[in-house]
Design a protein around this motif. Structure first.
Motif, short mmCIF file in Angstrom:
data_model
loop_
_atom_site.label_atom_id
_atom_site.label_comp_id
_atom_site.label_asym_id
_atom_site.label_seq_id
_atom_site.Cartn_x
_atom_site.Cartn_y
_atom_site.Cartn_z
N CYS A 40 0.84 -1.20 0.00
CA CYS A 40 0.00 0.00 0.00
C CYS A 40 0.88 1.25 0.00
CB CYS A 40 -0.94 -0.01 1.20
SG CYS A 40 -0.11 0.23 2.77
N ALA A 41 0.25 2.42 -0.04
CA ALA A 41 0.98 3.69 -0.14
C ALA A 41 1.87 3.96 1.08
CB ALA A 41 -0.01 4.83 -0.32
N ASP A 42 1.51 3.44 2.25
CA ASP A 42 2.32 3.68 3.45
C ASP A 42 3.72 3.11 3.34
OD1 ASP A 42 0.34 5.06 4.73
OD2 ASP A 42 -0.32 3.38 5.99
N SER A 43 3.93 2.18 2.41
CA SER A 43 5.25 1.54 2.29
C SER A 43 6.33 2.56 1.94
CB SER A 43 5.21 0.43 1.25
OG SER A 43 4.97 0.96 -0.04
N ALA A 44 5.98 3.66 1.31
CA ALA A 44 6.96 4.68 0.93
C ALA A 44 7.52 5.39 2.16
CB ALA A 44 6.33 5.69 -0.01
N PHE A 45 6.82 5.34 3.29
CA PHE A 45 7.23 6.08 4.48
C PHE A 45 7.82 5.21 5.57
CE2 PHE A 45 3.55 8.25 2.56
CZ PHE A 45 4.24 9.33 2.02
N LEU A 46 7.91 3.91 5.35
CA LEU A 46 8.48 3.01 6.34
C LEU A 46 9.88 2.60 5.89
CD1 LEU A 46 5.43 0.69 7.09
CD2 LEU A 46 6.27 2.59 8.47
N ARG A 47 10.88 2.87 6.73
CA ARG A 47 12.26 2.50 6.43
C ARG A 47 12.71 1.48 7.47
NH1 ARG A 47 11.41 3.90 2.19
NH2 ARG A 47 11.83 5.90 1.26
N PHE A 48 13.19 0.34 7.00
CA PHE A 48 13.61 -0.76 7.87
C PHE A 48 15.13 -0.83 7.92
CE2 PHE A 48 9.33 -1.82 6.76
CZ PHE A 48 8.83 -2.43 7.90
N ASP A 49 15.66 -1.26 9.07
CA ASP A 49 17.09 -1.49 9.16
C ASP A 49 17.48 -2.69 8.29
OD1 ASP A 49 15.86 -3.37 10.85
OD2 ASP A 49 17.53 -3.39 12.27
N ARG A 50 16.53 -3.61 8.12
CA ARG A 50 16.69 -4.76 7.22
C ARG A 50 15.29 -5.33 6.97
NH1 ARG A 50 18.83 -9.61 11.11
NH2 ARG A 50 17.54 -9.08 12.90
N THR A 51 15.12 -5.97 5.84
CA THR A 51 13.82 -6.58 5.53
C THR A 51 13.95 -8.10 5.40
OG1 THR A 51 14.14 -6.21 3.17
CG2 THR A 51 12.87 -4.56 4.39
N PRO A 63 13.14 -21.47 20.75
CA PRO A 63 12.77 -20.47 19.75
C PRO A 63 13.77 -19.31 19.71
CG PRO A 63 10.85 -21.16 20.99
CD PRO A 63 12.04 -21.78 21.66
N ASP A 64 14.00 -18.79 18.52
CA ASP A 64 14.95 -17.70 18.30
C ASP A 64 14.20 -16.41 18.06
OD1 ASP A 64 17.33 -16.40 17.95
OD2 ASP A 64 17.72 -17.18 15.94
N THR A 65 14.70 -15.31 18.62
CA THR A 65 14.07 -14.00 18.46
C THR A 65 14.86 -13.17 17.46
OG1 THR A 65 13.27 -14.06 20.73
CG2 THR A 65 13.32 -11.92 19.67
N ILE A 66 14.13 -12.56 16.53
CA ILE A 66 14.72 -11.71 15.51
C ILE A 66 14.08 -10.33 15.65
CG2 ILE A 66 15.08 -11.42 13.02
CD1 ILE A 66 13.93 -14.59 13.27
N GLU A 67 14.88 -9.29 15.58
CA GLU A 67 14.32 -7.94 15.74
C GLU A 67 14.53 -7.13 14.47
OE1 GLU A 67 14.37 -5.72 19.63
OE2 GLU A 67 15.74 -4.50 18.43
N PHE A 68 13.48 -6.48 14.04
CA PHE A 68 13.53 -5.56 12.90
C PHE A 68 13.18 -4.17 13.43
CE2 PHE A 68 12.29 -9.68 11.18
CZ PHE A 68 13.10 -9.82 10.07
N LYS A 69 13.89 -3.15 12.97
CA LYS A 69 13.58 -1.78 13.36
C LYS A 69 12.98 -1.06 12.16
CE LYS A 69 17.33 -1.53 16.69
NZ LYS A 69 18.63 -0.94 16.98
N VAL A 70 11.91 -0.31 12.42
CA VAL A 70 11.24 0.44 11.35
C VAL A 70 11.09 1.89 11.79
CG1 VAL A 70 8.95 -0.27 12.19
CG2 VAL A 70 9.20 0.57 9.86
N THR A 71 11.41 2.81 10.87
CA THR A 71 11.31 4.24 11.14
C THR A 71 10.28 4.85 10.20
OG1 THR A 71 13.63 4.28 11.77
CG2 THR A 71 12.62 6.40 11.25
N ASN A 72 9.45 5.72 10.75
CA ASN A 72 8.46 6.45 9.96
C ASN A 72 9.12 7.69 9.41
OD1 ASN A 72 6.36 7.93 8.94
ND2 ASN A 72 5.13 7.93 10.79
N THR A 73 9.31 7.75 8.09
CA THR A 73 9.94 8.91 7.45
C THR A 73 8.92 9.86 6.84
OG1 THR A 73 10.19 7.72 5.36
CG2 THR A 73 12.03 7.60 6.91
#
Length: 148
Positions: A40-51, A63-73
């Motif tokens: 959707c259009a919101d994808s243009a404003f979300l920046r991830f440290d990794r995808t 179980p293993d924990t994985i962390e993703f960081k997302v910034t609203n630009t």
């Protein structure tokens, strides 16, 4: 003997029609929409440290924990309404549902290897607001060694 032969011919003629009537061809575009939907259009404003990330573990591991960081630009706050994974072995949660402009949120994914030996690609779809399509897709490439 003739009756038996006629019955066999009748069955041979009708069975392929019954089988083909149960098959439904799905267009390739529709299959791709399910496995890799348009964002959707919101994808243009979300920046991830990794995808995407890779993990290697044994089936007997915890179980293993994985962390993703997302910034609203963007210039407006974005509401993370839901996170959907492609398998029950991968769960995801977001501590901050409302990501304000310039802020960073953490998406925590937990991969449980029990009962899933092999090589897999699991996805997490991130939905924002009331959008029908996800704003982003995160991938977890997992290799799980079978129990010895």
């Amino acid at each position: 003997m003739a009756l038996r032969l006629n019955l066999i011919l009748l069955v041979a003629l009708l069975v392929p029609q019954a089988v083909s009537g149960q098959m439904k061809l799905v267009p390739k575009e529709r299959l791709m929409e399910v496995s890799s939907p348009r964002h959707c259009a919101d994808s243009a404003f979300l920046r991830f440290d990794r995808t995407e990330c890779k993990i290697e573990m044994n089936e007997s591991d915890s179980p293993d924990t994985i962390e993703f960081k997302v910034t609203n630009t963007g210039t407006e706050s974005i509401l993370i309404s839901r996170l959907v994974s492609t398998c029950s072995c991968l769960t995801a949660e977001c501590g901050t549902k409302l990501v304000k402009t310039g802020e960073t949120a953490r998406i925590r994914a937990i991969y449980n290897p029990k009962g899933h030996p092999g090589r897999f690609v699991r996805k997490i779809f991130i939905y924002t607001g009331e959008n029908r399509n996800p704003a982003a897709t995160l991938k977890v490439n997992a290799f799980v060694a079978a129990k010895q």
